[in-house]
Design an enzyme around this catalytic site. Structure first.
Site, mmCIF file in Angstrom:
data_model
loop_
_atom_site.group_PDB
_atom_site.id
_atom_site.type_symbol
_atom_site.label_atom_id
_atom_site.label_comp_id
_atom_site.label_asym_id
_atom_site.label_seq_id
_atom_site.Cartn_x
_atom_site.Cartn_y
_atom_site.Cartn_z
ATOM 1 N N GLY A 136 -78.182 -12.782 -53.770
ATOM 2 C CA GLY A 136 -76.782 -13.075 -54.027
ATOM 3 C C GLY A 136 -75.802 -12.290 -53.195
ATOM 4 O O GLY A 136 -74.587 -12.462 -53.340
ATOM 5 N N SER A 182 -73.632 -9.558 -46.854
ATOM 6 C CA SER A 182 -72.541 -8.813 -46.235
ATOM 7 C C SER A 182 -71.892 -7.828 -47.207
ATOM 8 O O SER A 182 -71.447 -6.761 -46.802
ATOM 9 C CB SER A 182 -71.485 -9.786 -45.696
ATOM 10 O OG SER A 182 -72.036 -10.597 -44.673
ATOM 11 N N ILE A 236 -86.311 -9.633 -45.985
ATOM 12 C CA ILE A 236 -86.794 -8.315 -45.596
ATOM 13 C C ILE A 236 -87.865 -8.441 -44.514
ATOM 14 O O ILE A 236 -89.002 -8.863 -44.779
ATOM 15 C CB ILE A 236 -87.350 -7.542 -46.813
ATOM 16 C CG1 ILE A 236 -86.327 -7.556 -47.962
ATOM 17 C CG2 ILE A 236 -87.706 -6.125 -46.401
ATOM 18 C CD1 ILE A 236 -84.950 -7.038 -47.602
ATOM 19 N N ARG A 292 -78.026 -1.209 -35.091
ATOM 20 C CA ARG A 292 -77.439 -2.394 -34.454
ATOM 21 C C ARG A 292 -77.591 -2.318 -32.934
ATOM 22 O O ARG A 292 -77.562 -3.349 -32.252
ATOM 23 C CB ARG A 292 -75.964 -2.511 -34.837
ATOM 24 C CG ARG A 292 -75.757 -2.964 -36.265
ATOM 25 C CD ARG A 292 -74.305 -2.987 -36.665
ATOM 26 N NE ARG A 292 -74.185 -3.449 -38.047
ATOM 27 C CZ ARG A 292 -73.464 -2.843 -38.984
ATOM 28 N NH1 ARG A 292 -72.781 -1.750 -38.677
ATOM 29 N NH2 ARG A 292 -73.410 -3.331 -40.209
ATOM 30 N N ILE A 336 -79.331 -26.474 -18.235
ATOM 31 C CA ILE A 336 -79.830 -26.541 -16.860
ATOM 32 C C ILE A 336 -81.186 -27.238 -16.803
ATOM 33 O O ILE A 336 -81.486 -27.976 -15.864
ATOM 34 C CB ILE A 336 -79.894 -25.125 -16.254
ATOM 35 C CG1 ILE A 336 -78.473 -24.607 -16.006
ATOM 36 C CG2 ILE A 336 -80.709 -25.100 -14.960
ATOM 37 C CD1 ILE A 336 -78.399 -23.150 -15.605
ATOM 38 N N GLU A 350 -78.601 -7.511 -39.686
ATOM 39 C CA GLU A 350 -78.011 -6.173 -39.544
ATOM 40 C C GLU A 350 -76.481 -6.229 -39.483
ATOM 41 O O GLU A 350 -75.831 -5.481 -38.759
ATOM 42 C CB GLU A 350 -78.598 -5.431 -38.341
ATOM 43 C CG GLU A 350 -80.094 -5.184 -38.526
ATOM 44 C CD GLU A 350 -80.614 -4.002 -37.755
ATOM 45 O OE1 GLU A 350 -79.866 -3.013 -37.619
ATOM 46 O OE2 GLU A 350 -81.760 -4.065 -37.314
#
Length: 381
Positions: free
Chosen positions: A130, A133, A158, A244, A338, A364
């Site tokens: 739930g 962020s 995870i 990060r 391309i 992350e």
């Protein structure tokens, strides 16, 4: 002190080792394990053999003790071979980092040394079904019972969750306290009440195992707590500010692979009687891919340098992660363009590059969250 953009001899050796490993061991099997959705454990074993697994663990505890810049150099090379496979050691470093940041000497000896003695992984369990962020809105509960915490709840998305010997779990002693109630606990594989359920059907990075972790009355010793009660949120955020940067490095590796594949194909494919590389429309695409790649790499190196110097790096980490992942996605998309119709098929590797690197914009901390971090820092100034 003058600015020096050259690598040391040791860094060049690490780069050469990782590049050779990616070309000889990872790239040849990347498509196979992507299609099978399986973790190539033989790669984990070989990474351990050559010293590239869990290399951020200090020499004091059996590791190489490499810095962030070395981690970035290795990460670009491994991700060039396969972003999904690179996520396995990258996610292990993510699980190791909170122990390095907040663990006692005894905890580091107990949890980190075993990760250097055999092919073994760590994991970082923060996100839940739930919330992602909103990391302070945890629902996984940690109730104190004497010398133990009793864990109940579910963690989602995870990486390495089912393979890891050591999992750093973030839970709350009281949801009403939000970030002030978060605790960081090290849970070892095989602890009664812990179950891992592998998630299937991912768009990309399918060679990396992603799990739902369920905790049912899992008893974790208080001795496994990192820091004090209420410090877990800070530990998690400080961890992500560092980790990060390797995500950005992986994005650079994907962007480089996309440019190489696109350049090669543009020289081989003919249209209207000549290679499509002769057409300015294609040349401009390649040039823009190169500009993005070089810029992303340079800024990722800068963020890594700040981290290694012990300087504030949260802002640079957010910039590197967001920019590099977006540049890599754009490069992979252009590589497909391309290649034309062939780029849309499994026969060529570029469609996998796009599927894999999309996740770099999400995990992350989504790139929207990176912009929140960047904007808040700007407004503070």
């Amino acid at each position: 002190m003058p600015i020096d953009f050259s690598l040391t001899e040791e860094q060049k050796q690490l780069q050469a080792l990782a590049r050779r490993f990616a070309r000889e061991q990872i790239a040849p099997i990347a498509a196979e394990y992507d299609q099978k959705e399986e973790v190539p454990w033989q790669i984990v074993e070989k990474l351990h053999e050559v010293g590239l697994l869990n290399a951020i663990i200090p020499e004091e505890y059996g590791g190489l003790g490499i810095g962030m810049l070395e981690e970035v150099i290795i990460g670009e090379e491994l991700a060039w071979g396969c972003m999904g496979i690179y996520t396995i050691p990258m996610a292990s470093d993510l699980g190791i980092t909170p122990i390095l940041l907040a663990g006692t000497h005894e905890q580091k000896e107990r949890f980190l040394r075993p990760l250097t003695e055999k092919p073994a992984l760590a994991a970082f369990a923060l996100s839940e079904p739930g919330n992602g962020s909103d990391a302070a809105a945890l629902r996984t509960r940690a109730e104190r019972d004497g010398d133990y915490y009793i864990l109940n709840g579910t963690k989602m998305w995870i990486s390495n969750g089912g393979e890891a010997d050591v999992i750093v779990v973030f839970a709350t002693v009281d949801p009403a306290k939000r970030h002030k109630g978060v605790v960081a606990l090290v849970v070892e594989k095989g602890t009664p009440g812990l179950s891992a359920h592998k998630l299937h059907g991912k768009m990309g990075q399918r060679a990396s195992g992603t799990y739902e972790l369920v905790f049912e009355n899992v008893r974790v010793p208080v001795a496994n707590r990192l820091g004090e009660e209420g410090e877990g949120f800070k530990i998690a955020m400080n961890t992500l500010n560092k980790t990060r940067i390797p995500v950005a490095a992986g994005s650079v590796g994907v962007a480089r692979r996309a440019l190489e594949e696109a350049t090669k194909y543009a020289k081989e494919r003919e249209a209207f009687g000549r290679p499509i590389a002769d057409f300015q429309a294609i040349q401009f695409k390649l040039a823009d891919m190169y500009i993005g790649l070089e810029t992303a790499r340079m800024y990722t190196y800068y963020a890594a340098w700040l981290c290694d110097q012990g300087l504030p790096h949260a802002q640079a980490s957010a910039v590197a992660k967001a920019y590099a992942s977006e540049i890599a996605f754009k490069a992979a998309n252009e590589a497909i363009q391309i290649h034309g119709g062939y780029g849309y098929m499994h026969e060529y590797p570029v469609e996998k590059l796009l599927r894999d690197v999309k996740l770099n914009q999400i995990y992350e901390g989504t790139n929207e969250i990176q912009r929140v971090i960047i904007a808040r820092n700007l407004l503070k100034e």
